[in-house]
Design a protein around this motif. Structure first.
Motif, PDB file in Angstrom:
ATOM      1  N   ILE A 117       0.859  -1.202   0.000  1.00  0.00           N
ATOM      2  CA  ILE A 117       0.000   0.000   0.000  1.00  0.00           C
ATOM      3  C   ILE A 117       0.889   1.244   0.000  1.00  0.00           C
ATOM      4  O   ILE A 117       0.702   2.179  -0.783  1.00  0.00           O
ATOM      5  CB  ILE A 117      -0.937   0.022   1.237  1.00  0.00           C
ATOM      6  N   GLY A 118       1.900   1.257   0.878  1.00  0.00           N
ATOM      7  CA  GLY A 118       2.795   2.408   0.998  1.00  0.00           C
ATOM      8  C   GLY A 118       3.559   2.666  -0.293  1.00  0.00           C
ATOM      9  O   GLY A 118       3.618   3.795  -0.786  1.00  0.00           O
ATOM     10  N   GLU A 160       4.750   9.789  15.611  1.00  0.00           N
ATOM     11  CA  GLU A 160       5.991  10.409  15.108  1.00  0.00           C
ATOM     12  C   GLU A 160       5.691  11.255  13.864  1.00  0.00           C
ATOM     13  O   GLU A 160       6.169  12.376  13.735  1.00  0.00           O
ATOM     14  CB  GLU A 160       7.021   9.330  14.736  1.00  0.00           C
ATOM     15  N   VAL A 161       4.896  10.692  12.954  1.00  0.00           N
ATOM     16  CA  VAL A 161       4.595  11.414  11.706  1.00  0.00           C
ATOM     17  C   VAL A 161       3.806  12.684  12.016  1.00  0.00           C
ATOM     18  O   VAL A 161       4.100  13.770  11.509  1.00  0.00           O
ATOM     19  CB  VAL A 161       3.834  10.504  10.711  1.00  0.00           C
ATOM     20  N   CYS A 218       0.757   5.483   7.949  1.00  0.00           N
ATOM     21  CA  CYS A 218       1.842   5.265   8.903  1.00  0.00           C
ATOM     22  C   CYS A 218       1.526   4.230   9.978  1.00  0.00           C
ATOM     23  O   CYS A 218       1.427   4.598  11.154  1.00  0.00           O
ATOM     24  CB  CYS A 218       2.274   6.582   9.531  1.00  0.00           C
ATOM     25  N   PRO A 219       1.374   2.962   9.594  1.00  0.00           N
ATOM     26  CA  PRO A 219       1.164   1.932  10.611  1.00  0.00           C
ATOM     27  C   PRO A 219       2.280   1.949  11.656  1.00  0.00           C
ATOM     28  O   PRO A 219       3.461   1.918  11.300  1.00  0.00           O
ATOM     29  CB  PRO A 219       1.206   0.618   9.805  1.00  0.00           C
ATOM     30  N   GLY A 234       8.852   7.888   9.135  1.00  0.00           N
ATOM     31  CA  GLY A 234       8.453   6.480   9.250  1.00  0.00           C
ATOM     32  C   GLY A 234       7.182   6.097   8.521  1.00  0.00           C
ATOM     33  O   GLY A 234       6.736   4.949   8.626  1.00  0.00           O
ATOM     34  N   ALA A 235       6.565   7.042   7.782  1.00  0.00           N
ATOM     35  CA  ALA A 235       5.367   6.667   7.016  1.00  0.00           C
ATOM     36  C   ALA A 235       5.765   5.666   5.931  1.00  0.00           C
ATOM     37  O   ALA A 235       6.807   5.819   5.297  1.00  0.00           O
ATOM     38  CB  ALA A 235       4.748   7.911   6.373  1.00  0.00           C
TER      39      ALA A 235
END
Ligand code: MEV
Length: 318
Positions: free
Chosen positions: A237-238, A294-295, A288-289, A269-270
């Motif tokens: 997906i990312g 953080e994101v 962003c699992p 980290g996304a």
């Protein structure tokens, strides 16, 4: 007598712009809504509209098709409201109040949500039965009339809620295998959907041999993303979101401000990040699992940002 209808905003996960040119797209309704309340008003044929959070006060005469307090971006909303009211058989005087927790002009579906909630509320206020199919279809017509060109995507997702895959006019609800942890970052500069859609069309006419394959690639990645969402394949997906971002950039709808957020999100980290909606300003989304906090923190350092969840509630009376 008082009727309230509300409808969710949305983010487009895959396929914006290409969807206007007949390709598929995937959108998610988000847990931020627009609420339209209609009360009894004077029987003058003129409908007063208040949007307190935007300091907008205007009036619409649906019979004559006129709007007062026009000419400002924020009052562009009144065109969508007028369009929805003109599709209703108005039997009594009314006044309208809009409250929204979606930024406007940010690619998050505020105009579709306003149109959908207005039509639903006005129909009920005038004792007119209306189905969700009729709401989605009629509001799509309103978007086309106001914007010049629009796919049925925004009004469909706002009407039905959830996660949908739209191909041509066929809507398929998707059941993601896992949650979709999303952060939205939005830039203060609004995008003009009509102009951006027109710009992509112009590019396609000028460079058909270059732009058509890009649209085909967006179609392929959207179809692959549909499988990845159903299977819960986070990495895929990312990656597909990142590819989609590159292709949207090639279509000319990206901005420096959006790019900055897109890359910052990936650094924080996304798994994937891309602009969402029409672009030209407006918003981006980061998938962003396990890294939402953080994101969110990183994006908030640069611009406005907030987390969104999926809303399975489409248009509703409340
Ligand atoms: C706007 O939210 C999405 C676009 O694809 C336009 C549309 O689908 O009508 C840019």
């Amino acid at each position: 007598m008082k009727i309230t209808a509300s409808a969710p905003g949305k983010v487009i996960l895959f396929g914006e712009h290409a969807v206007v040119l007949g390709k598929p797209a995937i959108a998610v309704a988000v847990d931020r809504r627009v609420k339209v309340t209609i009360r009894k008003g004077k029987e003058t044929g003129i409908i007063n509209v208040k949007i307190p959070s935007l300091a907008v006060q205007g009036s619409i005469n649906p019979d004559q098709g006129t709007i007062e307090n026009d000419g400002h971006l924020k009052t562009g909303i009144l065109h969508y409201i007028k369009g929805a009211l003109q599709k209703t058989s108005i039997k009594r005087g009314m006044e309208l109040e809009v409250s929204l927790d979606i930024p406007i002009g940010a690619g998050l579906g505020s105009s579709a949500a306003i149109t959908v909630a207005t039509l639903a509320a006005a129909a009920r206020f005038n004792q007119q039965d209306i189905t969700k199919e009729e709401i989605a279809e009629t509001c799509h017509q309103v978007e086309v009339e106001v914007q010049g060109a629009a796919s049925p995507l925004d009004t469909a997702i706002s009407t039905y809620g959830g996660v949908i895959y739209l191909s041509k006019t066929k809507i398929t609800p998707l059941q993601p295998a896992r949650d979709l942890p999303l952060v939205v970052g939005y830039t203060p500069q609004p995008g003009n959907t009509g102009e951006l859609v027109e710009g992509v069309g112009r590019k396609r006419n000028t460079y058909p041999d270059i732009i058509n394959p890009i649209l085909d690639s967006i179609e392929n990645l959207t179809n692959e993303a549909r499988e990845a969402i159903i299977q819960g394949d986070e990495k895929r997906i990312g990656e597909l979101m990142n590819i989609n971002q590159g292709l949207l950039d090639a279509l000319g709808v990206n901005t420096w401000e959006l790019s900055r957020l897109v890359y910052q999100a990936r650094q924080a980290g996304a798994l994937g990040s891309k602009l969402t909606g029409a672009g030209g300003g407006g918003s981006m989304i980061a998938y962003c699992p396990g890294r939402t906090r953080e994101v969110l923190r990183e994006l908030k350092n640069l611009e406005n940002a907030f987390q969104v969840g999926i809303s399975y509630k489409g248009v509703t009376y409340r």
